[in-house]
Design an enzyme around this catalytic site. Structure first.
Site, PDB file in Angstrom:
ATOM      1  N   ASP A 375       0.866  -1.184   0.000  1.00  0.00           N
ATOM      2  CA  ASP A 375       0.000   0.000   0.000  1.00  0.00           C
ATOM      3  C   ASP A 375       0.902   1.232   0.000  1.00  0.00           C
ATOM      4  O   ASP A 375       2.066   1.146   0.398  1.00  0.00           O
ATOM      5  CB  ASP A 375      -0.904  -0.021   1.228  1.00  0.00           C
ATOM      6  CG  ASP A 375      -1.815   1.195   1.281  1.00  0.00           C
ATOM      7  OD1 ASP A 375      -2.251   1.660   0.201  1.00  0.00           O
ATOM      8  OD2 ASP A 375      -2.086   1.685   2.396  1.00  0.00           O
ATOM      9  N   ASP A 377      -0.103   5.122   0.761  1.00  0.00           N
ATOM     10  CA  ASP A 377      -0.305   6.107   1.834  1.00  0.00           C
ATOM     11  C   ASP A 377      -0.323   5.433   3.205  1.00  0.00           C
ATOM     12  O   ASP A 377      -0.952   4.384   3.399  1.00  0.00           O
ATOM     13  CB  ASP A 377      -1.612   6.874   1.621  1.00  0.00           C
ATOM     14  CG  ASP A 377      -1.506   7.862   0.474  1.00  0.00           C
ATOM     15  OD1 ASP A 377      -0.391   8.001  -0.067  1.00  0.00           O
ATOM     16  OD2 ASP A 377      -2.532   8.457   0.094  1.00  0.00           O
TER      17      ASP A 377
END
Length: 639
Positions: A375, A377
């Site tokens: 991922d 952020d």
């Protein structure tokens, strides 16, 4: 049959007056010198002055295995000798008389009609369990004064080699030279018994008993020329000229093909040889009629492959129509062909929509073992929590400063996306992957292409041709869309390790200053994440993949501005804005296959649930300690 046996026994018991041998009764059997010179034999006990052996010595070593015994020794015919080989006994064998039987059924060999027979089809070999035997007697009527050429002797045993467990064969050695033999009587020949079954062990010249391996049973048996197949014989009869047979130096070399002189192939009188036990001893036979793997069916016309025992130096026309011939034209399909057919059938079948092309996948021989799905952020970078102030509250930082830094980075991200990555044109035409519209690209040269004047943005705005539902415009408009994504890909690959060159000198300094301030506020969060990414990138069997909920173009701008281009090739970046992370995970699994191990690294619930559904390990990142633990696990190769 019994009368014939009695006549032979009486003939063998006659004396030989011209013999003189040394005393060798107490040595182990397999000394073949007495067999090599049958005219130099010991006399009977009733022959005065003909031998140094006494009658008591001969009678002390005689034994009967079939209930009959002679006064001085036991004379065994072929059947009796077979029984003694099968019966373990501590007794000794005094004499073996080879007997010729009249032709009957399928157990006899047809002679060629010559008066002189140059080969002896039998072999006089004793079992390893017998004690020393006495000297032998042979009738002068049966054996003329000249030596028999093919009885195993000491020179012949020197060229032998134990066959059991042997992988290399010296098949080109010359047989020993013997004195020529001219036989006037009926040629001697054992019935066509399987010598490998009859003889359980071979005693070599050194006196070591070599246990016969299963490969020796049913070995090649050569006789003067068979007119009909023998019992237990496969229908494959190899007819070959004499010049194409190279005698082997194995245990059957000297009693099969050796001649009185080193003869050439033209001097051989017996060109027909038959092979026993073909289905068990494939190494003896040429595989010429069985074509190589997936070749044409004209293999039999070429030079056949050689075997360890003999070489066929020219093609054998008689073998091309054998019942076991392999027809390569109707051979089953190979795994490579099946893979190609499946690839052709499945190409494009999994594409979603009209314009999407299958993602490039690793080749079949790729050594890829592990895929790390990241991922973006709050996992690799700290961005969204800076804008909301949650990071400052959690770690006791200055909230206004954190929000300010977040806003400055957001402005730089969208500025890069709008200026260089066509975000104004592509915002409403977002894609999951950079190659989803590459099928509409005709490969036109874009070096002189004007994106500002091609009318793409006006057409998209007026007709609303690019909708979130995936509705697309005409062919010309789709080609212009593909041009833009191709240009984005070129810019990313050019500046992924030098984003300062894309920004220009002025913006480059501002970008470096902003990066330093964010690293100070976040306690080197990005630096710790880059350590783990760099370890994975250096592994040849691992790869990094990025899945983010940000749109594809802003996500590419983030990757460039946070210096992540070296860790994530543009082909490994996916946007889950339209389809969600679970669908992105499915696409990744379709691309890399299910044999590799997938490790999901993130902070949110969505990627955790998607990883759980696909049975992928999940590494949660919620603090600096999680990043440090991940780096340590990668360094120690736990991941």
């Amino acid at each position: 049959m019994e009368d014939s046996q009695d006549l032979n026994e009486q003939s063998v018991k006659k004396t030989c007056t011209e013999s003189d041998v040394s005393q060798s009764q107490n040595s182990r059997s397999m000394e073949m010198q007495d067999l090599a010179s049958p005219h130099t034999l010991v006399g009977g006990g009733d022959t005065p002055g003909s031998s140094k052996l006494e009658k008591s010595n001969l009678s002390s070593t005689s034994v009967t295995t079939n209930g009959t015994g002679g006064e001085n020794m036991t004379v065994l015919n072929t059947a009796d000798w077979l029984l003694s080989c099968n019966t373990p006994s501590s007794a000794t064998m005094s004499l073996l008389a080879v007997k010729t039987e009249p032709l009957n059924s399928s157990e006899t060999t047809a002679t060629t009609g010559d008066g002189a027979l140059d080969t002896f089809t039998g072999s006089v070999i004793t079992s390893s369990g017998y004690s020393p035997r006495s000297a032998h007697q042979y009738s002068p009527q049966l054996y003329p004064s000249k030596p028999y050429p093919h009885i195993l002797s000491t020179p012949a045993a020197q060229t032998m080699s134990a066959y059991a467990g042997q992988t290399q064969y010296s098949g080109m050695q010359q047989p020993a030279v013997y004195t020529a033999y001219s036989q006037t009587g009926q040629p001697y020949s054992l019935p066509t018994y399987d010598l490998g079954v009859m003889l359980p062990a071979i005693k070599t010249e050194s006196g070591l008993s070599q246990t016969q391996s299963p490969l020796q049973s049913g070995c090649l048996s050569y006789s003067p020329g068979f007119s009909t197949p023998q019992p237990g014989q496969t229908p494959y009869s190899y007819q070959m000229p004499g010049s194409s047979f190279a005698p082997s130096s194995t245990i059957y070399a000297n009693n099969s093909v050796s001649n009185s002189t080193n003869f050439s192939g033209s001097q051989q009188d017996y060109p027909s040889y038959t092979a026993f036990g073909q289905n068990q001893y494939a190494q003896y036979y040429s595989a010429s009629t069985y074509g190589a793997y997936m070749t044409s069916n004209n293999t039999a016309d070429g030079t056949p492959s050689s075997t360890s025992t003999y070489q066929l130096q020219e093609s054998l026309p008689g073998l091309t129509n054998q019942p076991g011939e392999f027809d390569t034209m109707q051979s089953p399909s190979t795994p490579i062909k099946d893979l190609d057919e499946r690839t052709c059938r499945s190409s494009g079948s999994k594409s979603r929509g009209r314009g999407r092309k299958n993602n490039p996948s690793p080749p079949p021989d790729s050594d890829l073992e592990r895929v790390f799905v990241w991922d973006l952020d709050e996992t690799i970078i700290v961005f969204h929590s800076l804008l909301t102030g949650s990071y400052a509250q959690k770690y006791g930082k200055d909230p206004p400063m954190a929000v300010t830094l977040g806003l400055r980075m957001e402005e730089m991200i969208f500025n890069l996306a709008d200026t260089h990555l066509f975000f104004n044109d592509l915002e409403e035409c977002d894609q999951v992957h950079i190659d989803d519209v590459s099928s509409d690209d005709n490969g036109q040269d874009l070096s002189t292409y004007s994106f500002a004047t091609d009318g793409f943005h006006a057409a998209a705005s007026s007709a609303n041709l690019c909708l979130p539902t995936g509705v697309r415009g005409g062919v010309d408009w789709m080609r212009k869309l593909a041009f833009r994504y191709r240009r984005v890909k070129e810019l990313y690959n050019t500046y992924k390790n030098n984003v300062g060159g894309l920004l220009g000198p002025a913006k480059r300094d501002a970008w470096l200053q902003l990066r330093a301030e964010i690293e100070g506020l976040t306690d080197s969060w990005l630096t710790n994440a880059l350590k783990s990414l760099s370890i994975i990138s250096t592994r040849s069997n691992c790869i990094n993949v990025l899945v983010t909920t940000t749109q594809l173009i802003p996500a590419l701008a983030k990757v460039l501005l946070y210096s992540l281009g070296g860790a994530f090739p543009i082909e490994n970046i996916y946007s889950a804005t339209k389809i969600g992370k679970e669908s992105c995970f499915e696409r990744i699994m379709q691309r890399f296959g299910r044999k590799v191990v997938y490790v999901v690294i993130g902070d949110g619930v969505e990627e955790e649930q998607a990883a759980k559904k696909h049975n992928m390990p999940f590494w949660r990142i919620s603090s600096h300690s999680d990043l440090l633990a991940l780096h340590q696990a990668l360094e120690l190769e736990y991941l």
